[in-house]
Structures are given as structure tokens and as C-alpha cells.
Design an enzyme around this catalytic site. Structure first.
Site, PDB file in Angstrom:
ATOM      1  N   VAL A  22      -6.513  39.931  -0.872  1.00  0.00           N
ATOM      2  CA  VAL A  22      -6.537  39.028  -2.020  1.00  0.00           C
ATOM      3  C   VAL A  22      -7.958  38.541  -2.308  1.00  0.00           C
ATOM      4  CG1 VAL A  22      -5.834  36.700  -2.752  1.00  0.00           C
ATOM      5  CG2 VAL A  22      -4.146  38.281  -1.838  1.00  0.00           C
ATOM      6  N   ASP A  40     -15.958  35.099   5.423  1.00  0.00           N
ATOM      7  CA  ASP A  40     -14.803  35.451   6.246  1.00  0.00           C
ATOM      8  C   ASP A  40     -15.197  35.258   7.706  1.00  0.00           C
ATOM      9  OD1 ASP A  40     -12.097  37.451   5.574  1.00  0.00           O
ATOM     10  OD2 ASP A  40     -12.655  37.099   7.661  1.00  0.00           O
ATOM     11  N   THR A  90      -1.087  33.582   5.434  1.00  0.00           N
ATOM     12  CA  THR A  90      -0.047  32.594   5.740  1.00  0.00           C
ATOM     13  C   THR A  90       1.144  33.329   6.358  1.00  0.00           C
ATOM     14  OG1 THR A  90       0.466  32.738   3.372  1.00  0.00           O
ATOM     15  CG2 THR A  90      -0.580  30.728   4.115  1.00  0.00           C
ATOM     16  N   THR A 125      -0.259  31.771  -0.178  1.00  0.00           N
ATOM     17  CA  THR A 125       1.133  31.451  -0.501  1.00  0.00           C
ATOM     18  C   THR A 125       1.666  30.446   0.520  1.00  0.00           C
ATOM     19  OG1 THR A 125       1.379  33.706  -1.274  1.00  0.00           O
ATOM     20  CG2 THR A 125       3.414  32.453  -0.910  1.00  0.00           C
ATOM     21  N   CYS A 265       4.241  39.415   2.395  1.00  0.00           N
ATOM     22  CA  CYS A 265       4.582  38.540   1.266  1.00  0.00           C
ATOM     23  C   CYS A 265       6.092  38.400   1.137  1.00  0.00           C
ATOM     24  CB  CYS A 265       3.992  39.098  -0.021  1.00  0.00           C
ATOM     25  SG  CYS A 265       2.200  38.952  -0.057  1.00  0.00           S
ATOM     26  N   ARG A 336       0.503  46.008   8.495  1.00  0.00           N
ATOM     27  CA  ARG A 336       0.990  44.743   9.059  1.00  0.00           C
ATOM     28  C   ARG A 336       2.407  44.461   8.561  1.00  0.00           C
ATOM     29  NH1 ARG A 336      -3.526  40.893   7.065  1.00  0.00           N
ATOM     30  NH2 ARG A 336      -3.150  42.196   5.250  1.00  0.00           N
TER      31      ARG A 336
HETATM   32  N1  LIG Z   1      -1.766  40.944   0.066  1.00  0.00           N
HETATM   33  C1  LIG Z   1      -0.892  40.633  -0.883  1.00  0.00           C
HETATM   34  O1  LIG Z   1      -0.154  41.457  -1.388  1.00  0.00           O
HETATM   35  C2  LIG Z   1      -0.777  39.245  -1.404  1.00  0.00           C
HETATM   36  C3  LIG Z   1      -0.337  39.043  -2.712  1.00  0.00           C
HETATM   37  C4  LIG Z   1      -0.225  37.757  -3.175  1.00  0.00           C
HETATM   38  C5  LIG Z   1      -0.497  36.700  -2.333  1.00  0.00           C
HETATM   39  N2  LIG Z   1      -0.907  36.917  -1.054  1.00  0.00           N
HETATM   40  C6  LIG Z   1      -1.214  35.767  -0.213  1.00  0.00           C
HETATM   41  O2  LIG Z   1      -2.622  35.626  -0.170  1.00  0.00           O
HETATM   42  C7  LIG Z   1      -3.016  35.154   1.111  1.00  0.00           C
HETATM   43  C8  LIG Z   1      -4.028  36.087   1.725  1.00  0.00           C
HETATM   44  O3  LIG Z   1      -3.421  37.344   1.931  1.00  0.00           O
HETATM   45  P1  LIG Z   1      -4.241  38.668   2.241  1.00  0.00           P
HETATM   46  O4  LIG Z   1      -3.277  39.785   2.086  1.00  0.00           O
HETATM   47  O5  LIG Z   1      -5.510  38.691   1.479  1.00  0.00           O
HETATM   48  O6  LIG Z   1      -4.563  38.456   3.777  1.00  0.00           O
HETATM   49  P2  LIG Z   1      -5.600  39.292   4.642  1.00  0.00           P
HETATM   50  O7  LIG Z   1      -5.150  39.132   6.048  1.00  0.00           O
HETATM   51  O8  LIG Z   1      -5.806  40.637   4.067  1.00  0.00           O
HETATM   52  O9  LIG Z   1      -6.967  38.527   4.458  1.00  0.00           O
HETATM   53  C9  LIG Z   1      -7.185  37.233   4.873  1.00  0.00           C
HETATM   54  C10 LIG Z   1      -8.613  37.115   5.362  1.00  0.00           C
HETATM   55  O10 LIG Z   1      -8.815  35.762   5.749  1.00  0.00           O
HETATM   56  C11 LIG Z   1      -9.660  35.750   6.889  1.00  0.00           C
HETATM   57  N3  LIG Z   1      -9.518  34.476   7.557  1.00  0.00           N
HETATM   58  C12 LIG Z   1      -8.528  34.033   8.349  1.00  0.00           C
HETATM   59  N4  LIG Z   1      -8.759  32.762   8.714  1.00  0.00           N
HETATM   60  C13 LIG Z   1      -9.922  32.403   8.140  1.00  0.00           C
HETATM   61  C14 LIG Z   1     -10.699  31.219   8.135  1.00  0.00           C
HETATM   62  N5  LIG Z   1     -10.299  30.132   8.796  1.00  0.00           N
HETATM   63  N6  LIG Z   1     -11.842  31.200   7.443  1.00  0.00           N
HETATM   64  C15 LIG Z   1     -12.255  32.303   6.775  1.00  0.00           C
HETATM   65  N7  LIG Z   1     -11.578  33.456   6.738  1.00  0.00           N
HETATM   66  C16 LIG Z   1     -10.418  33.487   7.412  1.00  0.00           C
HETATM   67  C17 LIG Z   1      -9.206  36.956   7.684  1.00  0.00           C
HETATM   68  O11 LIG Z   1     -10.235  37.378   8.563  1.00  0.00           O
HETATM   69  C18 LIG Z   1      -8.918  37.967   6.594  1.00  0.00           C
HETATM   70  O12 LIG Z   1     -10.020  38.775   6.315  1.00  0.00           O
HETATM   71  C19 LIG Z   1      -1.741  34.983   1.921  1.00  0.00           C
HETATM   72  O13 LIG Z   1      -1.277  33.678   1.791  1.00  0.00           O
HETATM   73  C20 LIG Z   1      -0.786  35.920   1.228  1.00  0.00           C
HETATM   74  O14 LIG Z   1       0.546  35.533   1.401  1.00  0.00           O
HETATM   75  C21 LIG Z   1      -1.083  38.180  -0.588  1.00  0.00           C
END
Ligand SMILES: NC(=O)c1ccc[n+]([C@@H]2O[C@H](COP(=O)([O-])OP(=O)(O)OC[C@H]3O[C@@H](n4cnc5c(N)ncnc54)[C@H](O)[C@@H]3O)[C@@H](O)[C@H]2O)c1
Length: 438
Positions: A22, A40, A90, A125, A265, A336
Site C-alpha cells: 500500500v 520503513d 494490521t 485498515t 485483507c 502471506r
Molecule cells: N495489500 C492490500 O491489498 C491492502 C489493500 C487495502 C488496504 N490494506 C491495508 O493497508 C495496510 C498496509 O498493508 P500492506 O499490504 O501495505 O502491508 P505490507 O506488510 O506490505 O507493508 C507494511 C510495511 O510497513 C512496515 N512497517 C511495519 N511496522 C512499521 C513501523 N512501525 N514503522 C514503519 N514501517 C513499519 C513493514 O516493514 C512493511 O514494509 C494494512 O492495514 C492493510 O490491511 C492493504
């Protein structure tokens, strides 16, 4: 000058906290227009981005190479920005309760580097209330600043669909919310810089949080209904896909398909909502029963495959089974929370160690998370049964001759599970396969 104007003029910067599926595309999109700091915690990921590699496949290496995002694992760089977007994971714990550790951790880091006049927007989310009741107190404590006076907050859920090149950040209406009218307008204007489809101003932060979590819960429940139908029709000897195609000719029949619900998700977000509901004394009836059905589908698929092996008179324990595709969805490297692992594990209970192949998937991640070593597709042969598990483009283009080549010539029927229903059922059945789909 408003913060939006200062950002557009280059006087102030925007930051992304969390650069995954995201956060990274958002950072890249904004960096085409304004100055962006991309932070990150994962230093290895930051190094990859800096060296021009996109492990998510969301924007591609060329775009990463060209982007002006200032990638960093140094939290103090966040001080350089005044508009912060948080997109950290999340997940849920083993007991399906929300694991807010990353959101809390990000709030802590951001709080320690927050300056007066900032706006913080959460995108992760969550259930309604997390932004205001959990994140704000952490931001205030760590920064010593007062929310509403020294800094403002908002929430804007992310709707991107990894691997989907049509529904992208730019082309999906973005819900935005803010703690007050002025903040809402600032946030809306900032997102309008990149979201061509426009923004929708939600009535409040909690409304925006709730909207996101129900979008995915609605999908989950509808897919669970399809899965239940598939189990029923399987018992009746009726092909579910054909039933759905027939019913789908009615104008108001909703078009969903049965399938595994993995990823982080759709299979996860409903638990956020039911957790909060439970805290308020309401035990979910519909959402949780949908979750149960969907969570059990991997086991069901494996059991059906075993029955089909028996039907083909193939000894179960020594059967050679291959699983094509391991990611939680098609055309995406993310493994994942993939539910293919449930099929794999259930087959193990029957003494079958399936070979798994997936050229799209992140092989290191699969090894690290599940201990699974992929077999190259070209080495898949002599099988008794094949599970076409993920509808990657590369599998969609397989001809019957390609599928035939995966099987052993032991004079038995070829057992084929076409989980996503991408092959021609009639053609395979006519060719003597024991063909099965959900
Ligand atoms: N991937 C999807 O399809 C999607 C779609 C809509 C919403 N979301 C929501 O968006 C959010 C992020 O999802 P994602 O798929 O990008 O996750 P992801 O795991 O791909 O990326 C999250 C990133 O955050 C970093 N991170 C973790 N803790 C951290 C911190 N304290 N400080 C800085 N960086 C930190 C991780 O190293 C990772 O690179 C979630 O809540 C998810 O539910 C995801």
C-alpha cells in the site's frame, strides 16, 4: 498559507510510514508531484528500493529507479515532513484478535518525530475508533503535542488491489476523513493531487474506518455463501459454476465465486469488526460464520482431492500431487496468509507431501513463512493429481497438452482440481480426467 499550499509549493514534505504493497505506490504517486520521504523499519526493503528493485511488483523496477521518493529507515527523517500517511500492517493474532503492534509502533515513532502544524492520516485498515482512541494518545504522549491544537489527524482507507493494474490508487475513489472541517479539506486536497478518480469526504473518521472494514467483510460473507453453495451442490452432483452462470443472468444476482479467502485483507479485516463488536457485548452471527466457512475451505479442497484419488483407484499415501500456484491471489508475489498452505497441510495428514510450484511468488518468503521450497514448473511431472490453485496469467494460458505433460502414465485417470475454474470442464472430463472445481 495552508499546509496543502506549502506542500504543493515544495516548502513542506509529505511522508509515508510503512512502504509495503500500500505505502510504496502511494509514496511513488505523490513523489511525481511533491516532495516525499518514504520511511520503513525494514532496512532490507529500503535498500532494495534504493537500488531500484520493487519486490511487490506493484509499480515495477523501472518506476522505483526513477522515483524521487527519499527512501529511508531513519525515523528522524520524518521530522522533515508535515503531512504523514501511515500504511503499516494490521494483522490478527493466532486467536483472531487484532494485532495493533505495528500501528502502535508507527504512532510511537511518528510521535517522536512530529512537529507542530502537522497532519497525520492513517490508512491501515482498523476497526472504528483505533485512530482516535489508540493512535492519538500515543502520538500525543510521544510528541508532547496536543491533538486538535498542535497537530491534526485523519483517516483514509486504502482500496488498492495488489496485482490489479486497472483498479489503482489513481483510479479508485478515495475515502477521506478528518477530525474537523478544515483538516478534512486539507486532506482531501492533498489526496486529490494523485487520485484522479476523486475523493469522497466521509462524515467522520469512525465512518471512514467502518466503511473500509465492511467493504471487505461484505466480500468475505458473499464468498462464504458461494463456498457453502459449492459444498451443497458438490453433494448434489451439480456444478456450482454452471449454477452461478445461470443465476447470474438475473439483473440483481450478485456475481461472486467460491474460493479460498487468503491474504491480509478480506480474511482478516472482518475479525477487526467482530472484535470491537464483541467488546461492546455483541457476538457476530453472520460475519463469524462466514469466516468459519472460508477458513475451512483449504481442508475441504484437500479432502475432495483425496476422495477423487480413491475414485481413480490411486493409493492415497503414495500419490504424487502437484500444486500450481501458492500466492494468496493471482498475479501477485504475496504469499502471506495464503490458504494454499491449508491444502498442503491437510494433504500431509493423508501422507501426501505435495510439490508446490509458483514462478510468481516470493520464494524466499514462502520458505521463511512456511518452510516450503518451490519445485520449478519444468520439473513437475509424473503426477497422479494436480491442483491448479491460483489463476496466474501463466496458468490461464496452459493448454491441455501442457497439463497432460504433468501426469504420470500409469493407466489411471488423471485427477485434476481446477480450484478457480479456469479450465474447460467439459473438455477435460471428455478427455477422461477426474475433473473437479469448487
Ligand atoms: N495489500 C492490500 O491489498 C491492502 C489493500 C487495502 C488496504 N490494506 C491495508 O493497508 C495496510 C498496509 O498493508 P500492506 O499490504 O501495505 O502491508 P505490507 O506488510 O506490505 O507493508 C507494511 C510495511 O510497513 C512496515 N512497517 C511495519 N511496522 C512499521 C513501523 N512501525 N514503522 C514503519 N514501517 C513499519 C513493514 O516493514 C512493511 O514494509 C494494512 O492495514 C492493510 O490491511 C492493504
Amino acid at each position: 498559507m495552508s499546509l496543502y499550499e506549502e506542500i504543493v509549493s515544495g516548502k513542506e514534505k509529505l511522508s509515508l510510514v510503512g512502504l509495503g504493497y500500500v505505502g510504496m505506490p502511494i509514496a511513488v504517486a505523490f513523489a511525481k508531484k511533491i516532495k516525499v520521504v518514504g520511511f520503513d523499519l525494514n532496512t532490507a526493503k529500503i535498500e532494495l528500493y534504493k537500488s531500484g528493485v520493487d519486490p511487490t511488483n506493484e509499480v515495477g523496477d523501472e518506476v522505483i529507479k526513477a522515483t524521487k521518493v527519499a527512501f529511508t529507515a531513519d525515523p528522524s527523517m520524518l521530522r522533515e515532513a508535515k503531512f504523514h500517511i501511515v500504511a503499516v500492517p494490521t494483522p490478527v493474532n493466532d486467536d483472531h484478535t487484532p494485532d495493533l503492534t505495528p500501528v502502535e509502533g508507527a504512532s510511537r515513532i511518528l510521535g517522536q518525530n512530529l512537529t507542530k502544524g502537522s497532519i497525520v492520516v492513517f490508512e491501515s485498515t482498523v476497526y472504528p475508533g483505533v485512530t482516535e482512541d489508540i493512535c492519538v494518545p500515543i502520538l500525543e504522549k510521544e510528541s508532547g503535542l496536543k491533538c486538535g491544537v498542535d497537530f491534526k489527524i485523519g483517516y483514509s482507507p486504502e482500496r488498492i488491489n495488489p496485482g490489479d493494474k486497472v483498479h489503482r490508487l489513481e483510479t479508485i475513489t478515495k475515502i477521506v476523513s478528518g477530525m474537523d472541517e478544515e483538516t478534512l479539506e486539507e486532506i482531501a486536497h492533498v489526496y486529490e493531487l494523485v487520485v484522479e478518480a476523486g475523493v469522497y469526504r466521509a462524515a467522520s473518521i469512525k465512518v471512514a474506518e467502518a466503511a473500509k472494514v465492511i467493504e471487505n467483510s461484505q466480500r468475505d460473507i458473499n464468498i462464504a455463501f458461494m463456498n457453502e453453495l459449492s459444498i451443497i451442490f458438490n453433494k448434489m452432483g451439480i456444478d456450482t459454476k454452471s449454477v452461478l452462470e445461470a443465476a447470474g443472468t438475473k439483473w440483481n444476482f450478485l456475481k461472486f465465486q467460491p474460493g479460498l479467502v487468503g491474504g491480509h485483507c478480506i480474511g482478516v479485516d472482518p475479525y477487526y469488526l467482530t472484535y470491537k463488536a464483541e467488546q461492546l457485548g455483541y457476538h457476530s452471527q453472520i460475519i463469524l460464520s462466514g469466516r468459519r466457512i472460508n477458513d475451512d475451505m483449504g481442508k475441504y479442497v484437500a479432502e475432495t482431492l483425496v476422495k477423487n484419488l480413491i475414485k481413480a483407484d490411486i493409493p492415497v499415501k503414495s500419490a504424487k500431487v502437484a500444486i500450481l500456484g501458492f500466492t494468496f491471489k493471482e498475479n501477485c508475489p504475496d504469499t502471506r496468509n495464503t490458504k494454499i498452505i491449508d491444502i498442503y497441510n491437510e494433504l500431509k495428514e493423508y501422507g501426501i507431501t505435495a510439490q508446490v510450484t509458483d514462478d510468481n511468488a516470493d520464494a524466499d518468503e514462502a520458505k521463511r513463512l512456511y518452510g516450503i521450497e518451490f519445485t520449478p514448473m519444468k520439473s513437475i511431472k509424473d503426477c497422479d493429481a494436480v491442483i491448479l490453485a491460483v489463476a496466474h496469467e501463466s496458468y490461464r494460458s496452459l493448454e491441455m497438452a501442457d497439463i497432460d505433460a504433468l501426469y504420470a502414465d500409469r493407466g489411471k485417470a488423471k485427477v485434476l482440481t481446477d480450484l478457480k475454474g479456469i479450465l474447460d470442464k467439459k473438455a477435460y472430463t471428455d478427455a477422461g480426467y477426474i475433473y473437479w472445481r469448487l
